[in-house]
Design a protein around this motif. Structure first.
Motif, short mmCIF file in Angstrom:
data_model
loop_
_atom_site.label_atom_id
_atom_site.label_comp_id
_atom_site.label_asym_id
_atom_site.label_seq_id
_atom_site.Cartn_x
_atom_site.Cartn_y
_atom_site.Cartn_z
N PRO A 647 0.84 -1.21 0.00
CA PRO A 647 0.00 0.00 0.00
C PRO A 647 0.87 1.26 0.00
O PRO A 647 1.96 1.28 0.58
N GLN A 648 0.38 2.29 -0.65
CA GLN A 648 1.12 3.54 -0.70
C GLN A 648 1.35 4.10 0.70
O GLN A 648 2.36 4.75 0.97
N GLY A 649 0.43 3.83 1.62
CA GLY A 649 0.58 4.31 2.99
C GLY A 649 1.73 3.69 3.75
O GLY A 649 2.08 4.16 4.84
N CYS A 650 2.35 2.64 3.22
CA CYS A 650 3.49 1.99 3.88
C CYS A 650 4.83 2.52 3.37
O CYS A 650 5.88 2.01 3.79
N ALA A 651 4.82 3.50 2.45
CA ALA A 651 6.07 3.97 1.83
C ALA A 651 7.03 4.55 2.87
O ALA A 651 8.24 4.32 2.81
N SER A 652 6.49 5.31 3.83
CA SER A 652 7.36 5.92 4.83
C SER A 652 8.01 4.86 5.72
O SER A 652 9.15 5.04 6.17
N ARG A 653 7.32 3.76 5.99
CA ARG A 653 7.89 2.69 6.82
C ARG A 653 9.02 1.97 6.09
O ARG A 653 10.01 1.57 6.69
N VAL A 654 8.86 1.83 4.78
CA VAL A 654 9.89 1.13 4.01
C VAL A 654 11.20 1.91 4.02
O VAL A 654 12.29 1.33 4.02
N ASP A 664 17.40 -6.99 -3.53
CA ASP A 664 16.82 -7.99 -4.44
C ASP A 664 15.29 -7.96 -4.47
O ASP A 664 14.66 -8.88 -4.97
N LEU A 665 14.67 -6.91 -3.91
CA LEU A 665 13.21 -6.79 -3.93
C LEU A 665 12.80 -5.57 -4.74
O LEU A 665 13.34 -4.47 -4.55
N ASP A 666 11.86 -5.76 -5.65
CA ASP A 666 11.28 -4.68 -6.42
C ASP A 666 9.92 -4.35 -5.80
O ASP A 666 8.97 -5.12 -5.91
N ILE A 667 9.85 -3.22 -5.12
CA ILE A 667 8.64 -2.87 -4.37
C ILE A 667 7.80 -1.91 -5.19
O ILE A 667 8.28 -0.86 -5.65
N ARG A 668 6.53 -2.26 -5.37
CA ARG A 668 5.57 -1.43 -6.11
C ARG A 668 4.50 -0.94 -5.13
O ARG A 668 3.82 -1.75 -4.47
N PHE A 669 4.37 0.37 -5.03
CA PHE A 669 3.37 0.96 -4.15
C PHE A 669 2.10 1.25 -4.94
O PHE A 669 2.16 1.83 -6.04
N VAL A 670 0.95 0.88 -4.38
CA VAL A 670 -0.34 1.09 -5.04
C VAL A 670 -1.30 1.74 -4.06
O VAL A 670 -1.20 1.56 -2.85
#
Length: 691
Positions: A647-654, A664-670
């Motif tokens: 979720p886009q709301g988790c971007a700050s935590r990442v 090695d992870l490709d993270i896509r925010f939606v």
């Protein structure tokens, strides 16, 4: 000038005795009674007036009680407890931040953010300890100001002296003082006017009023205006110094310098207790651990009243008694497992113990006297802080212990746990070698945890079997490879779920959080002819069932957008299954994965199997943030997942997660379900998979 009376005493002289001076019968010589020696100890113990008065009264009562009476033993034990408590004994804090960091790093590998927070906590205490207590003297007599300045500078205070209230206000605006000692009658601004200004602008500052015109009326007026103490002239320096020290202690408590209560929250096996020991070692304080697991009787903490047979102080007072200092580090372990039911609630006592506004006068039922707990550093530990009552949580500063990463587990197991186990089992590192790949096999195949207790148990089991092998086959060097691990420990009880290679219809991968850390689960969806039934299997909890219903409603309400027959549900049954039915599953994190599986089934478009998702779905199609992001990404990394939908709301935590977890992870925010579908679903259905 004050006069001090000094009681004279003659110098010791040598006295010669003869046989006539010796009593003829020794049996008539006076015998010292227990209460006589107790009285001497009480008078020389340096007790406060309130405690001293109680102890004297109990000692006097002891004289009139028959030694064979039970009351005699009760009174004697009570006095012994009073004398054994460290009412005025403290240990000096060692607040060297560099040394504290060395101690923490030597005791623990990893937990960087936790260590940083603890060092910040110690740094604050260090700065507070370095600042001198400041006192402002306000008097129009120069000699009085100079004499009092000399006295309080010798006591370790930073002193500033001014002639009237106007100068005092200017000094307070420049640098506020902890305590103000002011004369009442002065030119410009007198003491009462100054007191009003102090109470309006600096309400936490303690004020002592002094005057040569002391009357009951002026004293009452000053106290009503907010003065903390009132003294007449000539000043009794002993009483004034006692008032100043007492008010400074209250000033410290009001500024919460002793009010920090840390709570280490996290899964078992994370080293929370040993971190508490390391803090005590770094500060040079005594350490006492108290487990609250299963505790339901508050008398265990607060003590039993002396009217009960076999009464004793509570475990807090007992711990301080054993520590022999009034400022130990007390670890309240497993605080979330204290029982709260109709039979008792031990957590209610913690509200007073941990509150800096109350614990300076904690009353144990056995003592019946206030004991100052404000100098104690309380540290709580819990596995699920949500179980604690809200008033108690408000008094705690919660520090979350995140799960260990795979790299941290490998390093701790190889560098610390395994050498310790070898030593405990009579082996040595020259005789036994454990490659890192074998440690990895043990972690993946034989443990399921966020901490390291399971790893420690498996390595201990391995060392026991090696010890037996050494005795039977001789002292030969052994290298434990994967095959030998399998031979010694048996078949692995766990199998790590891994990502599948080919895209499939109706099968999605979800990331979830458990008490053992992050895991991946598969969501399977099937459709058959029926009469509008939604079948849910896999030991799903209530929240997860609601997520499945929300997912189906979203698909039905947005059928035209995805090219789905709007009446698909009229003559169909939908079956949603999450494997591993023996394990209960709960939470909203699989909402996106369930919806993706349904859309894949209804459109015939396969889902990428190298992609996993997590997120809660709203009925309008919004993807809502969820927790446990770090642990979920660790699970994706271990399972070979290449792309993660968050979720886009988790971007700050990442952004705050370590690089080793994100590599090695490709993270896509939606933000919406439509965006998630475009990321996960293949462009068009394949002929073999079309429904």
């Amino acid at each position: 000038m004050g006069w001090f009376g000094i009681r004279g005493s003659s110098s010791p002289k040598e006295v010669k005795t003869t046989d006539e001076d010796v009593p003829a019968k020794k049996e008539h010589a006076p015998v010292s009674l227990p209460h006589d020696s107790l009285r001497e100890k009480i008078e020389s113990a340096g007790l406060s007036p309130e405690i001293l008065e109680t102890a004297r009264a109990e000692c006097d009562r002891l004289k009139s009680v028959d030694p064979s009476s039970p009351e005699y033993a009760i009174s004697l034990n009570f006095l012994e407890v009073i004398l054994s408590l460290p009412w005025n004994t403290t240990t000096k804090d060692d607040l060297d931040i560099v040394r504290a960091e060395e101690v923490l790093n030597a005791r623990h590998y990893g937990l960087g953010r936790v260590k940083d927070r603890i060092l910040e906590f110690l740094a604050v205490k260090n700065l507070c300890a370095q600042s001198l207590p400041r006192i402002l003297l306000v008097d129009d007599e120069l000699i009085a100001r100079e004499n009092l300045s000399i006295v309080f500078e010798a006591d370790g205070f930073e002193v500033e002296a001014v002639a009237n209230g106007l100068e005092a206000v200017a000094a307070m605006e420049k640098k506020p003082a902890h305590i103000v000692v002011s004369d009442l009658k002065m030119d410009g601004m007198d003491g009462m006017e100054l007191l009003q200004v102090l109470r309006k602008k600096w309400p936490d500052t303690k004020v002592i009023m002094i005057t040569g015109y002391a009357t009951v009326k002026t004293a009452v007026a000053a106290m009503r205006q907010g003065a903390d103490q009132y003294l007449g002239k000539p000043v009794n320096l002993t009483k004034l110094r006692a008032y100043v020290n007492e008010l400074y202690e209250k000033s410290i408590r009001s500024r919460h310098l002793h009010g920090f209560v840390l709570c280490f929250n996290g899964p078992p096996g994370m080293g929370k207790t040993s971190i508490g020991k390391a803090i005590a070692e770094a500060m040079g304080r005594k350490f006492f651990r108290l487990s609250l697991a299963g505790l339901r009787d508050e008398a265990e903490l607060r003590g039993h009243r002396r009217t009960y047979v076999g009464a004793m102080p509570g475990r807090i007072i007992q711990g301080i008694q054993k520590a022999r200092a009034k400022n130990p580090v007390i670890m309240l372990d497993e605080v979330d497992k204290a029982v709260q039911d109709f039979q008792g609630d031990a957590t209610s006592v913690l509200l007073e113990m941990l509150d800096s506004e109350q614990n300076h006068a904690f009353v144990d039922h056995y003592l019946g006297l206030p004991f100052d707990l404000s100098s104690v550093l309380f540290i709580c530990t819990s596995n699920a802080v949500e179980r604690l009552p809200a008033p108690l949580r408000d008094r705690l500063e919660i520090i979350d212990f995140p799960s260990y990463t795979l790299d941290e587990k490998l390093q701790i197991a190889s560098r610390y746990i395994f050498p310790d186990q070898l030593q405990l089992h009579g082996l040595n590192e020259k005789l036994v070698n454990l490659p890192i790949e074998s440690v990895r096999a043990i972690i993946f195949g034989y443990t399921r945890e966020a901490g390291l207790r399971g790893v420690r148990k498996q390595l201990a089991s391995l060392c026991r079997k090696l010890a037996k092998q050494v005795l039977t086959e001789g002292n030969t060097a052994v290298e434990i490879d994967k095959n030998m691990v399998l031979e010694l420990l048996g078949a692995p009880p766990f199998a790590m779920a891994s990502a599948q290679s080919q895209p499939k219809v109706g099968l999605s991968t979800s990331l979830v959080w458990t008490q053992n850390g992050g895991e991946i689960i598969f969501v399977e969806v099937a459709r058959m002819k029926g009469n509008k039934q939604l079948i849910l299997t896999g030991s799903l909890g209530e929240v997860l069932r609601e997520s499945a219903q929300t997912a189906l409603s979203y698909c039905r309400s947005h059928a035209e957008e995805f090219g789905i027959d709007p009446d698909f549900y009229a003559t169909s049954d939908i079956h949603i299954h999450i494997p591993a039915g023996a394990v209960s599953k709960e939470g909203p994190s699989a909402g996106v994965a369930i919806t993706l599986a349904l859309l894949s089934l209804l459109t015939g478009r396969p889902i990428r199997q190298d992609m996993a998702s997590t997120g809660e779905l709203s009925l309008l199609g919004e993807v809502l943030p969820v927790g446990g992001v770090r642990e979920k990404l660790m699970a994706a990394q271990s399972a070979g997942i290449a792309t993660v939908i968050l979720p886009q709301g988790c971007a700050s935590r990442v952004q705050s997660i370590e690089d080793t977890v994100l590599e090695d992870l490709d993270i896509r925010f939606v933000s919406t379900m439509d965006e998630a579908a475009r990321e996960a679903l293949c462009a068009s259905p394949t002929p073999d998979d079309t429904v």
